[in-house]
Write a protein that holds these residues in place. Structure first.
Motif, PDB file in Angstrom:
ATOM      1  N   PRO A   1      28.558 -13.518  18.147  1.00 19.46           N
ATOM      2  CA  PRO A   1      28.640 -15.144  18.121  1.00 19.46           C
ATOM      3  C   PRO A   1      29.308 -15.816  16.818  1.00 19.46           C
ATOM      4  O   PRO A   1      29.246 -14.904  15.654  1.00 19.46           O
ATOM      5  N   ASP A   2      29.498 -16.939  16.611  1.00 19.72           N
ATOM      6  CA  ASP A   2      30.172 -17.500  15.569  1.00 19.72           C
ATOM      7  C   ASP A   2      28.953 -18.160  14.632  1.00 19.72           C
ATOM      8  O   ASP A   2      29.255 -18.273  13.600  1.00 19.72           O
ATOM      9  N   GLY A   3      27.885 -18.024  15.224  1.00 21.64           N
ATOM     10  CA  GLY A   3      26.661 -18.320  14.359  1.00 21.64           C
ATOM     11  C   GLY A   3      25.536 -18.067  15.001  1.00 21.64           C
ATOM     12  O   GLY A   3      25.084 -18.435  16.190  1.00 21.64           O
ATOM     13  N   MET A   4      24.352 -17.691  14.127  1.00 23.26           N
ATOM     14  CA  MET A   4      23.120 -17.537  14.608  1.00 23.26           C
ATOM     15  C   MET A   4      22.083 -18.515  13.832  1.00 23.26           C
ATOM     16  O   MET A   4      21.973 -18.245  12.635  1.00 23.26           O
ATOM     17  N   ALA A   5      20.929 -19.094  14.599  1.00 23.98           N
ATOM     18  CA  ALA A   5      20.108 -19.691  13.830  1.00 23.98           C
ATOM     19  C   ALA A   5      18.718 -19.166  14.308  1.00 23.98           C
ATOM     20  O   ALA A   5      18.509 -19.204  15.243  1.00 23.98           O
ATOM     21  N   ILE A   6      17.964 -18.530  13.287  1.00 22.46           N
ATOM     22  CA  ILE A   6      16.795 -17.868  13.494  1.00 22.46           C
ATOM     23  C   ILE A   6      15.665 -18.552  12.720  1.00 22.46           C
ATOM     24  O   ILE A   6      15.696 -18.614  11.576  1.00 22.46           O
ATOM     25  N   ALA A   7      14.545 -18.522  13.557  1.00 24.89           N
ATOM     26  CA  ALA A   7      13.163 -18.919  12.722  1.00 24.89           C
ATOM     27  C   ALA A   7      12.613 -17.737  12.874  1.00 24.89           C
ATOM     28  O   ALA A   7      12.249 -16.966  13.646  1.00 24.89           O
ATOM     29  N   CYS A   8      11.858 -17.238  11.674  1.00 20.23           N
ATOM     30  CA  CYS A   8      11.290 -16.007  11.370  1.00 20.23           C
ATOM     31  C   CYS A   8       9.831 -16.156  11.833  1.00 20.23           C
ATOM     32  O   CYS A   8       9.188 -16.888  11.675  1.00 20.23           O
ATOM     33  N   LEU A   9       9.458 -14.887  12.532  1.00 19.66           N
ATOM     34  CA  LEU A   9       8.392 -14.601  13.091  1.00 19.66           C
ATOM     35  C   LEU A   9       7.530 -13.627  12.180  1.00 19.66           C
ATOM     36  O   LEU A   9       6.472 -13.672  11.745  1.00 19.66           O
ATOM     37  N   ASP A  10       8.526 -12.620  11.915  1.00 20.82           N
ATOM     38  CA  ASP A  10       8.094 -11.537  10.821  1.00 20.82           C
ATOM     39  C   ASP A  10       9.293 -11.491   9.556  1.00 20.82           C
ATOM     40  O   ASP A  10      10.099 -10.769   9.956  1.00 20.82           O
ATOM     41  N   ARG A  11       8.646 -11.718   8.722  1.00 22.11           N
ATOM     42  CA  ARG A  11       9.958 -11.759   7.570  1.00 22.11           C
ATOM     43  C   ARG A  11      10.486 -10.498   7.344  1.00 22.11           C
ATOM     44  O   ARG A  11      11.619 -10.263   7.291  1.00 22.11           O
ATOM     45  N   ALA A  12       9.884  -9.364   7.040  1.00 25.90           N
ATOM     46  CA  ALA A  12      10.464  -8.122   6.682  1.00 25.90           C
ATOM     47  C   ALA A  12      11.208  -7.639   7.844  1.00 25.90           C
ATOM     48  O   ALA A  12      12.491  -7.240   7.365  1.00 25.90           O
ATOM     49  N   THR A  13      10.605  -7.486   9.085  1.00 25.00           N
ATOM     50  CA  THR A  13      11.998  -7.065  10.232  1.00 25.00           C
ATOM     51  C   THR A  13      12.897  -7.948  10.411  1.00 25.00           C
ATOM     52  O   THR A  13      14.142  -7.508  10.738  1.00 25.00           O
ATOM     53  N   ASN A  14      12.463  -9.435  10.515  1.00 24.90           N
ATOM     54  CA  ASN A  14      13.440 -10.194  10.801  1.00 24.90           C
ATOM     55  C   ASN A  14      14.787 -10.323   9.721  1.00 24.90           C
ATOM     56  O   ASN A  14      15.660 -10.239  10.050  1.00 24.90           O
ATOM     57  N   VAL A  15      14.396 -10.134   8.532  1.00 22.37           N
ATOM     58  CA  VAL A  15      15.360 -10.262   7.293  1.00 22.37           C
ATOM     59  C   VAL A  15      16.279  -8.870   7.367  1.00 22.37           C
ATOM     60  O   VAL A  15      17.461  -9.143   7.302  1.00 22.37           O
ATOM     61  N   GLN A  16      15.745  -7.944   7.898  1.00 25.17           N
ATOM     62  CA  GLN A  16      16.585  -6.355   7.966  1.00 25.17           C
ATOM     63  C   GLN A  16      17.643  -6.917   8.929  1.00 25.17           C
ATOM     64  O   GLN A  16      18.731  -6.298   8.752  1.00 25.17           O
ATOM     65  N   LEU A  17      17.349  -7.430  10.114  1.00 26.93           N
ATOM     66  CA  LEU A  17      18.328  -7.595  11.233  1.00 26.93           C
ATOM     67  C   LEU A  17      19.181  -8.631  10.901  1.00 26.93           C
ATOM     68  O   LEU A  17      20.435  -8.612  11.210  1.00 26.93           O
ATOM     69  N   MET A  18      18.866  -9.685  10.432  1.00 24.41           N
ATOM     70  CA  MET A  18      19.568 -10.827   9.722  1.00 24.41           C
ATOM     71  C   MET A  18      20.795 -10.225   8.671  1.00 24.41           C
ATOM     72  O   MET A  18      21.848 -10.611   8.905  1.00 24.41           O
ATOM     73  N   ASN A  19      20.565  -9.222   7.829  1.00 25.68           N
ATOM     74  CA  ASN A  19      21.280  -8.766   6.949  1.00 25.68           C
ATOM     75  C   ASN A  19      22.248  -8.016   7.787  1.00 25.68           C
ATOM     76  O   ASN A  19      23.493  -8.007   7.504  1.00 25.68           O
ATOM     77  N   GLU A  20      21.798  -7.385   8.860  1.00 27.43           N
ATOM     78  CA  GLU A  20      22.826  -6.631   9.863  1.00 27.43           C
ATOM     79  C   GLU A  20      23.630  -7.439  10.529  1.00 27.43           C
ATOM     80  O   GLU A  20      25.072  -7.254  10.648  1.00 27.43           O
ATOM     81  N   ALA A  21      23.242  -8.595  10.852  1.00 23.21           N
ATOM     82  CA  ALA A  21      24.133  -9.692  11.446  1.00 23.21           C
ATOM     83  C   ALA A  21      25.283 -10.109  10.440  1.00 23.21           C
ATOM     84  O   ALA A  21      26.371 -10.203  10.851  1.00 23.21           O
TER      85      ALA A  21
END
Length: 317
Positions: free
Chosen positions: A98-118
């Motif tokens: 997508p051209d953008g993703m807006a994410i509300a974190c439920l679990d910082r550690a695992t969410n951040v890892q995936l956000m970095n991948e994005a």
């Protein structure tokens, strides 16, 4: 004198080399949007609270359409606050490019890892509602400790600085819920005659908050106050307290201004709420994701804030 002339010559040379950069029109850095944009929102859970976020986002989508920017907005919400489910949705949506993703974190550690991948995959990522990491632009209250502290102080004042209190703790992995509890406990630490006798997670599920409060009232019939850490549990606590005929006897403080919660404030069942401005979160998430696609700079932190809501506000609604 020779060294002085050499210095002047070097300065002139540097100025000449730098001149073209300063002469560039900064408007040329902006990339016009010519194709439809796709933005994906991934909240923590399906919840009425996010309906208000979505309303703000929809308004921004309509606003962008008036300037010729077409946006497809997709909401991909876990039915329950489940870390694995949310992460699967984040991962799957990275693949959609997508051209953008807006994410509300439920679990910082695992969410951040995936956000970095994005980000590595070329996706523009913004964070809203629950803070993840300083690496991503964030829209919302960066820390929720103050909200919890303010509600703790309010409850202490209502109870005269003494009494037995309970905590409905929401989701144990959600940073905003955890921080509110931290702030609440910090406030109560200044009131040694206040005792926390009950603390249970409701996982941001209204029905759980109702049943937990019912259990609380049976186990501690002398309970004096309840702190509700998210948007669901003030309503759940108020329903149970009112059904038990204890409205006005058990003080309730909590988060957010969902319509039913506001009704409970106005009838005296809930003493106070701290309401966030989630409409702004949705509006600015869209606006900033458009800006990123146009190669604008955006702030790394946009504090949408919160405000107290008590019965004094009911006459103005």
């Amino acid at each position: 004198m020779t060294n002085f002339k050499a210095g002047l010559a070097a300065t002139a040379l540097i100025g000449a080399l730098a001149a073209p950069a300063f002469a560039q029109d900064q408007a040329e850095l902006i990339t016009p949007i010519e194709e439809k944009l796709t933005f994906i929102f991934i909240p923590k859970v399906i919840h009425p609270w996010y309906d208000v976020v979505r309303a703000g986002a929809e308004y921004a989508v309509e606003e962008q359409a008036k300037r010729g920017v077409e946006i497809e907005m997709i909401w991909d919400q876990p039915p329950m606050a489940d870390v694995a489910d949310q992460n699967q949705r984040i991962e799957a949506n990275i693949g959609r490019q997508p051209d953008g993703m807006a994410i509300a974190c439920l679990d910082r550690a695992t969410n951040v890892q995936l956000m970095n991948e994005a980000v590595e995959a070329g996706v523009n990522v913004v964070n809203f509602n629950s803070f993840c990491d300083d690496a991503f632009p964030f829209i919302g209250p960066k820390s929720s400790v103050q909200d919890g502290y303010d509600l703790g102080e309010y409850l202490a004042e209502e109870l005269g600085g003494k009494g037995k209190v309970a905590i409905l703790s929401g989701s144990l992995t959600a940073s905003d819920h955890v921080e509110r509890i931290t702030g609440f406990k910090d406030a109560l630490s200044k009131h040694p005659e206040m005792e926390i006798v009950f603390e249970q997670p409701d996982d941001d599920i209204l029905e759980n908050a109702v049943s937990l409060t019912e259990n609380l009232l049976q186990a501690h019939p002398d309970i004096d106050g309840i702190f509700a850490s998210n948007a669901s549990n003030p309503i759940g606590a108020a329903r149970a307290v009112k059904n038990a005929g204890k409205a006005g006897e058990v003080a309730i403080v909590g988060m957010d201004d969902l319509p039913e919660a506001v009704e409970f404030v106005c009838d005296g069942t809930i003493n106070a709420l701290k309401a966030q401005r989630q409409w702004d979160m949705g509006y600015w998430a869209i606006t900033y994701m458009v800006a990123l696609n146009e190669n604008h700079t955006i702030p790394m932190f946009h504090n949408t804030g919160s405000r107290f809501l008590t019965s004094k506000d009911c006459g103005n609604s």
